[in-house]
Design a protein around this motif. Structure first.
Motif, PDB file in Angstrom:
ATOM      1  N   PHE A 127       0.837  -1.197   0.000  1.00 14.02           N
ATOM      2  CA  PHE A 127       0.000   0.000   0.000  1.00 14.02           C
ATOM      3  C   PHE A 127       0.873   1.249   0.000  1.00 14.02           C
ATOM      4  O   PHE A 127       1.738   1.420   0.860  1.00 14.02           O
ATOM      5  CB  PHE A 127      -0.917   0.006   1.223  1.00 14.02           C
ATOM      6  N   VAL A 128       0.647   2.134  -0.987  1.00 18.31           N
ATOM      7  CA  VAL A 128       1.382   3.390  -1.081  1.00 18.31           C
ATOM      8  C   VAL A 128       0.447   4.527  -0.652  1.00 18.31           C
ATOM      9  O   VAL A 128      -0.529   4.814  -1.353  1.00 18.31           O
ATOM     10  CB  VAL A 128       1.891   3.650  -2.513  1.00 18.31           C
ATOM     11  N   PRO A 129       0.699   5.181   0.475  1.00 19.96           N
ATOM     12  CA  PRO A 129      -0.203   6.231   0.956  1.00 19.96           C
ATOM     13  C   PRO A 129      -0.057   7.530   0.176  1.00 19.96           C
ATOM     14  O   PRO A 129       0.894   7.708  -0.590  1.00 19.96           O
ATOM     15  CB  PRO A 129       0.239   6.426   2.412  1.00 19.96           C
ATOM     16  N   GLY A 170       0.874  10.305   4.917  1.00 21.49           N
ATOM     17  CA  GLY A 170       1.743   9.403   5.663  1.00 21.49           C
ATOM     18  C   GLY A 170       1.070   8.094   6.005  1.00 21.49           C
ATOM     19  O   GLY A 170      -0.159   7.995   6.044  1.00 21.49           O
ATOM     20  N   PRO A 171       1.851   7.051   6.279  1.00 22.08           N
ATOM     21  CA  PRO A 171       1.314   5.699   6.440  1.00 22.08           C
ATOM     22  C   PRO A 171       0.485   5.472   7.700  1.00 22.08           C
ATOM     23  O   PRO A 171      -0.441   4.666   7.689  1.00 22.08           O
ATOM     24  CB  PRO A 171       2.570   4.814   6.451  1.00 22.08           C
ATOM     25  N   GLU A 172       0.802   6.160   8.799  1.00 25.16           N
ATOM     26  CA  GLU A 172       0.118   5.872  10.062  1.00 25.16           C
ATOM     27  C   GLU A 172      -1.377   6.130   9.979  1.00 25.16           C
ATOM     28  O   GLU A 172      -2.182   5.446  10.629  1.00 25.16           O
ATOM     29  CB  GLU A 172       0.718   6.712  11.196  1.00 25.16           C
ATOM     30  N   ILE A 228       3.809   1.445   2.907  1.00 26.71           N
ATOM     31  CA  ILE A 228       5.042   2.105   2.498  1.00 26.71           C
ATOM     32  C   ILE A 228       5.127   3.522   3.059  1.00 26.71           C
ATOM     33  O   ILE A 228       4.163   4.281   3.016  1.00 26.71           O
ATOM     34  CB  ILE A 228       5.139   2.152   0.959  1.00 26.71           C
ATOM     35  N   ASN A 229       6.294   3.872   3.562  1.00 25.59           N
ATOM     36  CA  ASN A 229       6.534   5.231   4.037  1.00 25.59           C
ATOM     37  C   ASN A 229       6.957   6.077   2.830  1.00 25.59           C
ATOM     38  O   ASN A 229       8.130   6.355   2.619  1.00 25.59           O
ATOM     39  CB  ASN A 229       7.619   5.243   5.114  1.00 25.59           C
ATOM     40  N   GLY A 235      -2.759   1.767  -3.544  1.00 30.00           N
ATOM     41  CA  GLY A 235      -2.388   3.074  -3.051  1.00 30.00           C
ATOM     42  C   GLY A 235      -3.593   3.985  -2.959  1.00 30.00           C
ATOM     43  O   GLY A 235      -4.650   3.702  -3.538  1.00 30.00           O
ATOM     44  N   HIS A 236      -3.428   5.067  -2.229  1.00 31.40           N
ATOM     45  CA  HIS A 236      -4.500   6.051  -2.061  1.00 31.40           C
ATOM     46  C   HIS A 236      -4.135   7.360  -2.747  1.00 31.40           C
ATOM     47  O   HIS A 236      -3.034   7.885  -2.554  1.00 31.40           O
ATOM     48  CB  HIS A 236      -4.758   6.312  -0.574  1.00 31.40           C
TER      49      HIS A 236
END
Length: 326
Positions: A50-52, A57-59, A81-82, A121-122
């Motif tokens: 997953f690519v944010p 950010g990922p959190e 992913i960060n 990803g988002h």
């Protein structure tokens, strides 16, 4: 009137992912967050990368991603992913995925192949994920679109051969359903296998902000009509059903069960997309033009307009049209 039993089951569905998921099931690997599968899941191990959104950010996505794991009927690792703006290239992301694949393979003591890895990803993060997806099992785009993200490598929607799911909110004010309709073809113009292989689902009552935030609304977004717990459960259920459908065989009983879940979502989604598809056939520039206006002018949360067909072409009012079907 809801029964006590129904309400109890609904509360459990909302709370159980957090109750079952222990902090020990989360790892950090070279700056990325790895979510281990839930221990009670059985079957072939899959990985979802997953690519944010780089500015979020990922959190912020952990709750949604854990809900996807809970809804999945097989062991699902998720590599969150960060990803930071301008810090990742296509080549860099692919190398990163392969490092994660080798790490998880060593951890599980079995070789996990590329055809068991899904890329997702988002929003802006999805655009980067799309560019490596041909090498893996398939692609899942959250609140994003396919067509514009591939112009640089001269590929198009039709030539993408892997399973593709686009999941967006009915009330997404940033990436509007009207824009997603560029990649849409109604069932009447498709055979069933192709339709479920490249699927666009609009989630009822959900906006774009809900994917990452509980009560914050991103600039230009519309207010959601549903709470974040219920909205994320709907997103997770649709995503897990798509993964399960493409993991099972045509003769597997689970295939029909998961297809029924996708049909349930499609019954709400397709009438909206059908309407925008018809408008786009009248003027194939309208969806792109109004989306550019939204992004350039920060539009999306204004008062909805009533429009006529004669006003569609290059219409500013169309860009703030509430996504509804009469």
């Amino acid at each position: 009137m809801f029964s006590i039993r129904y309400l109890f089951r609904l509360i459990i569905l909302i709370l159980l992912p957090g109750l079952l998921y222990s902090p020990e099931a989360q790892q950090s690997y070279k700056g990325d967050i790895l979510l281990e599968p839930l221990k009670e899941k059985q079957g072939e191990i899959q990985i979802m990368v997953f690519v944010p959104h780089p500015e979020i950010g990922p959190e912020a996505y952990l709750d949604l991603l854990k809900r996807i794991q809970y809804q999945s009927d097989f062991p699902l690792w998720i590599a969150n992913i960060n990803y930071k703006k301008n810090s990742s290239s296509v080549r860099g992301l692919n190398a990163r995925i392969q490092r994660i694949r080798r790490y998880i393979s060593n951890f599980e003591e079995q070789d996990i192949l590329n055809n068991n890895i899904w890329v997702s990803g988002h929003s802006k993060g999805a655009s980067l994920a799309r560019r490596v997806a041909n090498q893996y099992a398939g692609l899942i785009l959250f609140s994003s679109y396919f067509e514009r993200s591939v112009r640089s490598d001269n590929q198009d929607f039709e030539s993408f051969e892997k399973p593709l799911l686009i999941v967006s909110g009915e009330l997404d004010g940033i990436t509007r359903p009207s824009y997603l309709a560029r990649d849409y073809e109604p069932k009447v113009l498709n055979n069933e296998i192709v339709y479920w292989n490249k699927l666009i689902l609009l989630i009822e009552g959900v906006n774009q902000s809900l994917f990452a935030f509980e009560d914050f609304i991103m600039d230009g977004d519309l207010p959601a009509d549903i709470g974040f717990e219920s909205g994320r459960n709907k997103i997770a259920r649709a995503t897990a059903a798509f993964l399960a459908y493409h993991k099972s065989t045509r003769f597997d009983s689970r295939s029909e069960q998961t297809l029924n879940v996708l049909r349930e979502y499609d019954e709400f989604s397709s009438p909206i997309l059908d309407s925008f598809f018809e408008l786009n056939q009248m003027d194939n520039s309208v969806c792109e033009i109004v989306q550019d206006e939204i992004l350039a002018n920060g539009m999306g949360s204004g008062t909805p307009y009533q429009i006529k067909v004669t006003e569609v072409s290059k219409s500013t009012s169309f860009s703030v049209l509430e996504p509804s079907v009469n």
